[in-house]
Design a protein around this motif. Structure first.
Motif, short mmCIF file in Angstrom:
data_model
loop_
_atom_site.label_atom_id
_atom_site.label_comp_id
_atom_site.label_asym_id
_atom_site.label_seq_id
_atom_site.Cartn_x
_atom_site.Cartn_y
_atom_site.Cartn_z
N CYS A 25 34.24 1.56 24.10
CA CYS A 25 35.20 0.73 22.83
C CYS A 25 34.93 0.74 21.53
O CYS A 25 33.74 1.10 21.51
CB CYS A 25 35.07 -0.52 23.51
SG CYS A 25 36.60 -1.58 22.71
N LEU A 27 35.36 -1.89 19.66
CA LEU A 27 35.16 -2.92 19.20
C LEU A 27 33.77 -3.37 19.96
O LEU A 27 33.52 -2.55 21.07
CB LEU A 27 36.15 -3.79 19.47
CG LEU A 27 37.50 -3.75 18.71
CD1 LEU A 27 38.64 -4.85 19.02
CD2 LEU A 27 37.35 -3.54 17.13
N CYS A 29 33.35 -7.05 21.36
CA CYS A 29 33.66 -8.49 21.47
C CYS A 29 32.25 -8.96 21.93
O CYS A 29 31.82 -8.84 22.87
CB CYS A 29 34.93 -8.45 22.34
SG CYS A 29 36.25 -7.81 21.56
N CYS A 32 32.28 -10.02 25.71
CA CYS A 32 32.49 -8.63 26.41
C CYS A 32 31.17 -8.01 26.58
O CYS A 32 30.65 -7.50 27.82
CB CYS A 32 33.49 -8.02 26.10
SG CYS A 32 34.10 -6.42 27.00
N ASN A 102 43.20 -3.29 23.04
CA ASN A 102 42.67 -3.96 21.94
C ASN A 102 43.88 -3.81 20.69
O ASN A 102 43.51 -4.40 19.62
CB ASN A 102 41.29 -3.87 21.76
CG ASN A 102 41.03 -2.55 20.92
OD1 ASN A 102 41.78 -1.59 20.56
ND2 ASN A 102 39.59 -1.98 21.18
FE1 SF4 Z 1 36.38 -3.72 23.82
FE2 SF4 Z 1 36.69 -6.03 23.20
FE3 SF4 Z 1 38.24 -4.84 25.18
FE4 SF4 Z 1 35.69 -5.31 25.65
S1 SF4 Z 1 37.18 -6.86 25.08
S2 SF4 Z 1 36.79 -3.61 25.93
S3 SF4 Z 1 34.87 -5.12 23.55
S4 SF4 Z 1 38.24 -4.58 22.85
#
Ligand code: SF4
Ligand code: SAM
Length: 332
Positions: A25, A27, A29, A32, A102
């Protein structure tokens, strides 16, 4: 090839596959994954052709809906090839192909996604405040996400927003987020954080029960129970004042397993019949065997036998994750 549809040991018909195409990913988060996330070894990731063949094997067993997810599906190179290949199955066994993203890379892909036959997508959006977005996802990417949502609309895709409600981070912003979503013509689902995988924080510090949020929303609007259902676990209300819907995904405060219709496959070909359970069937070895078709079908039969009745998530002080596996691995 057998045409027997998938029914688990509790009599639930399974017709919905969530297919994770990568656990990576762009990001991070905070609910997560940790900043220094340990990703799956690249050598174990299935090729896009293997993922396609696997998905077709599921369609042959009565899977009518597939959601492509991750990790962030749009960071996988050439993922559009897979989306197009699956899109060609719509009407030939597959009723619906959807995507959860996302949104950071959506602006460049929205049109191709729509051209592939996708009609609805879910975009995660936890805040409209740039600084809060950066704090929450550890990346300064709100503008690209909002651009992606706009591009999706322009491409004719129906967008549903997904929002994880986090204590002390975005919990005060939910009415404003709902008002914005409905003003833009998007439904929005609110999600309780689940104890999946180790993160850099205590889950108990992040968790907010959606009961509390619902009460707050009721101060402002009328929430009328809705018959509306998608393939997922959201329970919807309609808001007559805005004309939009709010979904509540409450794995912690209100278990929804009785109506479970889904299974999940990771990018390495591990089938998890339950997001919240350790039960697993290895499809990668089936796919790479001498008789992949037969072995895949046998693996699906096994998955139906071991699918548990329900998850049992708990969040408490000092309690580790219910499962070591992150949502980004299993596919949200
Ligand atoms: Fe990526 Fe956030 Fe989705 Fe997890 S929740 S996979 S960190 S965008
Ligand atoms: N990267 C894409 C995205 O964020 O939409 C797809 C994968 S992400 C794992 C799918 C959904 O799971 C997102 O809506 C995300 O907010 C949610 N999610 C991730 N970890 C979660 C957790 N521990 N508890 C509840 N929801 C979570």
């Amino acid at each position: 090839m057998t045409s027997k549809n998938l029914v688990d040991g509790f009599g639930r018909s399974i017709d919905y596959l969530r297919l994770s195409v990568t656990d990576r990913c762009d990001l991070r988060c905070t609910y997560c994954m940790p900043e220094r996330m340990q990703f799956l070894p690249r050598a174990e990731i299935l090729t896009l052709e293997e993922l396609r063949d696997l998905a077709l094997g599921f369609v042959a067993r009565g899977i009518t809906r597939i959601r492509v997810t991750g990790g962030e599906p749009l960071v996988r190179r050439d993922v559009l090839d897979l989306i197009r290949a699956l899109g060609r199955q719509i009407g030939g066994g597959l009723n619906e192909l959807t995507l959860t993203t996302n949104g950071t890379q959506l602006a460049g892909h929205a049109e191709a996604i729509a051209d592939a036959g996708v009609r609805r997508i879910n975009v995660s959006l936890d805040t409209l405040d740039r600084a809060v977005f950066e704090r929450l996802s550890r990346r300064d990417a709100l503008a690209s996400v909002l651009g992606g949502i706009e591009a999706a609309r322009a491409a004719g895709l129906k967008v549903k927003l997904n929002t994880v409600v986090m204590r002390g981070v975005n919990e005060g912003e939910i009415p404003a987020l709902v008002a914005w979503a409905h003003g833009e013509g998007h439904d929005i689902s609110l999600i309780e954080t689940m104890p999946l995988g180790a993160i850099d924080a205590e889950r108990v510090d992040q968790f907010v029960s959606l009961d509390d949020i619902r009460r707050e929303l009721e101060q402002r609007w009328t929430l009328s129970e809705s018959e509306h259902r998608t393939a997922g676990p959201s329970r919807y209300v309609e808001v007559p004042e805005t004309g939009g819907r709010i979904g509540f995904i409450t794995p912690m405060s209100d278990n929804f397993c009785a109506g479970c219709n889904r299974i999940r496959v990771t990018a390495t070909g591990q089938l998890y019949p339950c997001l919240g359970g350790g039960e697993r069937v290895d499809l990668r070895s089936a796919m790479r065997s001498d008789d992949p078709e037969l072995r895949l079908q046998a693996a699906l039969d096994t998955a139906m036998k071991i699918k548990p009745q329900r998850h049992d998530f708990r969040i408490g002080a000092g309690q580790g994750p219910a499962l070591a596996r992150h949502m980004s691995v299993t596919g949200g």
